[in-house]
Design an enzyme around this catalytic site. Sequence first.
Site, PDB file in Angstrom:
ATOM      1  CG  HIS A 135       9.853  10.334   6.310  1.00  0.00           C
ATOM      2  ND1 HIS A 135       8.904   9.719   7.101  1.00  0.00           N
ATOM      3  CD2 HIS A 135      10.541   9.327   5.716  1.00  0.00           C
ATOM      4  CE1 HIS A 135       9.026   8.403   7.004  1.00  0.00           C
ATOM      5  NE2 HIS A 135      10.010   8.136   6.163  1.00  0.00           N
TER       6      HIS A 135
ATOM      7  CG  ASP B  96       6.125  11.253   8.523  1.00  0.00           C
ATOM      8  OD1 ASP B  96       6.234  11.867   7.451  1.00  0.00           O
ATOM      9  OD2 ASP B  96       6.785  10.228   8.799  1.00  0.00           O
TER      10      ASP B  96
ATOM     11  CB  SER C 288       8.750   5.465   5.073  1.00  0.00           C
ATOM     12  OG  SER C 288       9.639   5.316   6.152  1.00  0.00           O
ATOM     13  N   GLY C 289       5.510   5.325   4.681  1.00  0.00           N
ATOM     14  CA  GLY C 289       4.385   5.775   3.868  1.00  0.00           C
ATOM     15  C   GLY C 289       3.400   4.691   3.527  1.00  0.00           C
TER      16      GLY C 289
END
Length: 397
Positions: A195, A241, A341-342
């Site tokens: 994402h 994801d 995120s990530g």
Amino acid sequence: MWKLVTVGVLLAACSSQVCGASIFYSNKDANQVLKIQKRANSFLEELKPGSMERECNEEQCDFEEASEIFETREATLDFWSKYVEVKYTNCSISNGGCEHFCRDDPANQCRHCSCASGYHLMSDHTMCKPVVEFPCGRVKMDYPEAKTGFNIRLIEGKPGRRGDSPWQIMLQNSNGKFLCGGVLIHPSWVLTAAHCIETGEGLKVRLGKYHRLRTEAEEQTIWVDRHVSHESYAKETSDNDIAMLHLAEPVMYSKYVLPICLPTRNLAEHELTTNGKQMVITGWGSTSDVAKKNYSAVLNYIEIPMVPRNECAQAMRFGISDNMLCAGSLGDKKDSCSGDSGGPMITKFKNTWFLVGLVSWGEGCGRVEKFGVYTKVSQYLEWIQHHIDEMSASFNG
């Protein structure tokens, strides 16, 4: 009792050279091996009646004790490789005694140890020795121990120290806007959340960073020349994801820039993601659930436990798939947030840090009745390796 033990001691040997072979020691030789110096587990232990359970389970000899018995290192190693295989005939208990990876060999009723890239399996057939200057999963400085009462979290976070997370990367767009975190797994490859790259714009990564807003010594900035999101990534559910970023040029390793180790599926599922296992998450993400872009100026970390999937599913409104992991504690605000995120969720096994998950999603941030959800990296090991091999083949071809 010793007579019971020493009558025909059988070591079901499974060394790197011979798997499934057996060796008998004579009574005299067996006595020499078994009569090691006992450890004083309790007061006047040696005056207790003989106990098979205590002597054979609690009184396991270690390599140092064995070396005191045998005259040469070669003889010690010859014994030790067989003794360890007897203690660990498979990978189900204590990872088979292996420091990194364990593989079962059912046909010969034994197991084999192996090591992550950059390490060499030592002559005791269990330990892994670094053979490169900057091996994966090792840092010069370690994370400070989380102390009782310490409120460590990315929300109003606790800063780490520069060099604590040399695999952490910062993902930016072509204009230098901060987007997400990520993690270095290879000189030319970074993992992040799918994402994070949905916009399809130009991307670059910054490595060796601690302070988000400053240019630091030994920092590296490298453009991304190819990115691959998982083909089954579902934006609506955040399933699968995960994305891979290929760097236009390989990074230069240093004490501030080096990769995290990827586990095997067996190590990840049987040792690294057990319920309650402590995870470390790092990022520059938001320090407030209200102000989503109130990003941290320095790299923060939290330490939180792994949560059973069924417990997580009961607490969360959205579905938890087999490709997700949950971590956190109900009643505790420690959590990742927007901007993290990530980034990596990692844990230490023996002396090495391994990648377990990637920051993916949550229902708000730091809510005491919720958990954080992370992409389960062990589900994608073959997918990751396929893309690394495919790109290498195109360059070499």
